[in-house]
Scaffold this active site. Sequence first.
Site, short mmCIF file in Angstrom:
data_model
loop_
_atom_site.label_atom_id
_atom_site.label_comp_id
_atom_site.label_asym_id
_atom_site.label_seq_id
_atom_site.Cartn_x
_atom_site.Cartn_y
_atom_site.Cartn_z
N VAL A 114 0.86 -1.18 0.00
CA VAL A 114 0.00 0.00 0.00
C VAL A 114 0.90 1.23 0.00
O VAL A 114 1.95 1.25 0.65
CB VAL A 114 -0.92 0.02 1.24
CG1 VAL A 114 -1.73 1.31 1.32
CG2 VAL A 114 -1.87 -1.19 1.23
N GLY A 124 -4.27 -2.60 3.74
CA GLY A 124 -3.51 -3.83 3.59
C GLY A 124 -4.37 -5.04 3.92
O GLY A 124 -4.32 -6.07 3.24
N GLU A 146 5.76 -15.49 2.07
CA GLU A 146 6.97 -15.23 2.86
C GLU A 146 6.90 -13.83 3.44
O GLU A 146 6.42 -12.92 2.78
CB GLU A 146 8.24 -15.36 2.01
CG GLU A 146 8.60 -16.78 1.59
CD GLU A 146 8.22 -17.05 0.16
OE1 GLU A 146 8.33 -18.21 -0.28
OE2 GLU A 146 7.80 -16.10 -0.54
N TYR A 158 -1.22 -11.35 9.24
CA TYR A 158 -1.38 -12.68 8.67
C TYR A 158 -1.90 -13.67 9.71
O TYR A 158 -2.75 -14.52 9.41
CB TYR A 158 -0.06 -13.16 8.07
CG TYR A 158 0.51 -12.24 7.01
CD1 TYR A 158 -0.33 -11.55 6.14
CD2 TYR A 158 1.89 -12.03 6.88
CE1 TYR A 158 0.17 -10.70 5.17
CE2 TYR A 158 2.40 -11.18 5.92
CZ TYR A 158 1.54 -10.51 5.07
OH TYR A 158 2.05 -9.66 4.11
#
Length: 212
Positions: A114, A124, A146, A158
């Site tokens: 972003v 994001g 990754e 995540y």
Amino acid sequence: MAVSGPRMLVAERFKVRPMTLADIPQVVEVEHESFPTTWPQTAYRRELSSKIARYIVLVDNANPLTRSELQGPRRSILRMFRRREEEPASTDRVVGYVGMWLMVDQAHIVAIAVRERYRGQGLGELLLAQAVQVAIDSNVESVTLEVRRSNAPAQALYEKYRFLKVAVRARYYSDNHEDAIIMTTPPIQDPAYAEHLRYLKEAYRQRWDREI
């Protein structure tokens, strides 16, 4: 709010849609703001013609490109990569993007970024949720990526989407030889994951007054 194929869905200020050739100069700008090492523009042209690649851009509806911006460096750069039959330059202002590869049973996120001045607004997460939804719609079993060992904020995002740390690629990043942590979701076709995703989408809507 998911993107699959040529569809375009609009949230009040921001929209997500498939990336096109006309977006490449702006995507490169976002990439340069976000990563110490970057791809050449010709790599994005190859990605857009790849059968396994899916790229989504995030556009700021409230701030289209001005005439001077369209006639400036972006236009001259774009001319290098356009053919006569391809789409004209867009007035959309690209503020973020996510790219992924769809393998046999797994989606791999290759980049998510972003623009610096748009960070801290949940964009994001919007892009990550879009990528996960595309993977679900594509019937793959999991999503992997990754992330730099030092990038704790990204890892936290995540993990929110239930990515688990499964391995390390030692000295993976060429700019400083930092390790990469490999993160993978549990089965995304599982009803339990679908329920978790619904919960995250509702929490996002309540916080940002915007759908994902």
